[in-house]
Design an enzyme around this catalytic site. Sequence first.
Site, PDB file in Angstrom:
ATOM      1  N   SER A 270       0.815  -1.206   0.000  1.00 12.76           N
ATOM      2  CA  SER A 270       0.000   0.000   0.000  1.00 12.76           C
ATOM      3  C   SER A 270       0.860   1.274   0.000  1.00 12.76           C
ATOM      4  CB  SER A 270      -0.949  -0.038   1.203  1.00 12.76           C
ATOM      5  OG  SER A 270      -1.903   0.980   1.150  1.00 12.76           O
ATOM      6  N   ASP A 281      10.734   5.077  -9.516  1.00 10.80           N
ATOM      7  CA  ASP A 281      10.357   5.671 -10.806  1.00 10.80           C
ATOM      8  C   ASP A 281      11.119   6.956 -11.101  1.00 10.80           C
ATOM      9  OD1 ASP A 281       8.667   3.634 -11.408  1.00 10.80           O
ATOM     10  OD2 ASP A 281       6.806   4.727 -11.046  1.00 10.80           O
ATOM     11  N   LYS A 295      -0.519  -4.190  -3.354  1.00  7.58           N
ATOM     12  CA  LYS A 295      -1.807  -3.607  -2.971  1.00  7.58           C
ATOM     13  C   LYS A 295      -1.902  -2.211  -3.570  1.00  7.58           C
ATOM     14  CE  LYS A 295      -4.783  -2.206   0.855  1.00  7.58           C
ATOM     15  NZ  LYS A 295      -4.958  -0.814   0.437  1.00  7.58           N
TER      16      LYS A 295
END
Length: 527
Positions: A270, A281, A295
């Site tokens: 999460s 990223d 999740k």
Amino acid sequence: MTSQLEIFNDLYRQLDQYYVDTLNPKKQIENAILYMLAQLDPYTVYYAQDQKEDLKQMTTGKYAGIGSVISYDKRLDRNIIREPYEGMPAAEAGLRPGDIILRIGDKEIGVCGKQDVAEYSSSISNALRGEPATSFQLVVKRPWVADSMTFKLTRRVVELPSVTYYGILADSVGYLSLNGYTEHTSRDVRLAFEDLKRKGAKRLMLDLRGNGGGLMMEAVNLVNLFLPRGYTVVSTKGKVKEEESSFKTRKEPWDTEIPLVVLTDFGTASAAEITSGALQDYDRAVIVGERTYGKGLVQQPRLLENGAMFKLTTSKYYIPSGRCIQAYEFENGMPKHLPDSLTKEFQTAAGRLVRDGGGINPDVNVKADSLPNFIDMLTISDALFDYVVKYRNTHDQIAPADEFHLTAAEYADFQAFVKEKKFTYDRGSSRMLDMLRKMAKLEGYAEVAKDEFKALEAKLSPDINYDFKRWEKEVRKLVETAIVASFYYEKGAILATLQEDKFIQEGLKVLCDDARYRSILAAPKKK
């Protein structure tokens, strides 16, 4: 939908009228609700009116009480103090793991008996909670102590810390362990990192292993510590337009240059995946460890009639590269990840290849040690817990957390204690043998191979003396860590395992090798 609800109402009305036994409407309807929601995903959850405080605690990390986990002990048919939190009323008053709850205030606490165990435990938990600054007396029976003991406790707002430990490792590496995302998590992380920098940290390691997530905005704010203002951290997309949002860094960063490693494992989920995914990223951190949980769903609390609530999945979140890290399906409540051959390719800011398919794949993989069923069963056994309780209640103090070790005599005493408790376990190899025997019977070879099966069964039968010797290093560390935690809490348990933690050691190798660190995050060379 209206006709289906009419069928349900008619069915329950007839059950109530004609079923042979008296029904419990509250329990039956709640069970129907829970079953319905369980078919959707593991995170859409119903909270009855008396459970709303549990939801509040999950999201804020706060509640008013004594600050301790309590649990039901089947052998005693009573509730016990399981884990007092450091610095909270229970720990400050002197309560310890294993203390058996006998009376709260002027209310005697009997055995569970024929009561529902969950309701019995909930009633005790509710009695321990209350308004801040209210006091009461708690009477417990402490194992290995003759008489019952009385403690005066004053309830207060208990805020579970997100930062469980931070300190300096080798080569000026600052280490921080984070166990959740509640109110003020990003603030607490910043304060800890600032303290580490003052103490000489030139590189950082953020440990998100076992971190199940929490508040999404706290993940955004944490990423903001390392990225400039205006960077998109996460976007959400749902069925309704109101659930579509984009969340960017809003403040000036704390440090955009300091080398950073993030540790992950299957328990990283999460909001913790937002943190690790966004930093990956933007090529801001090297991710070291295992593939994360997967999740990628966002929940919102919604109020129901009569004061009940439910936590509803309203959207999926997408990290900066455009990938959704949600696992493609669940099986028995566990996520299933797509193999790389079926995933889509995305790129980081520098052009590095990353994939979707469930979870965040680390830049540097670390494989967790494979341990036998003997260790797994011992870890969750009553025998280990009871031994730790005995040790804690027969020793006033021990060596510092990172220096404590069992003596040879104490290890022998632990083995004898476990055997006396009649600890049992089975080997994975024994289970495989049973499967092979069944397959041989199905194919007609069972009688032919009877003697071989019998000989192999004898060799593979659990031998606790052999396993205690074969796995002595692992058993010692398990017991030592549990004992240290009973004296020095979670912080002590982390300290006790730092030096032998292969994830941390690999993270140190990456951080302390500048060329390797830079090459991992660099743009791929053009062919």
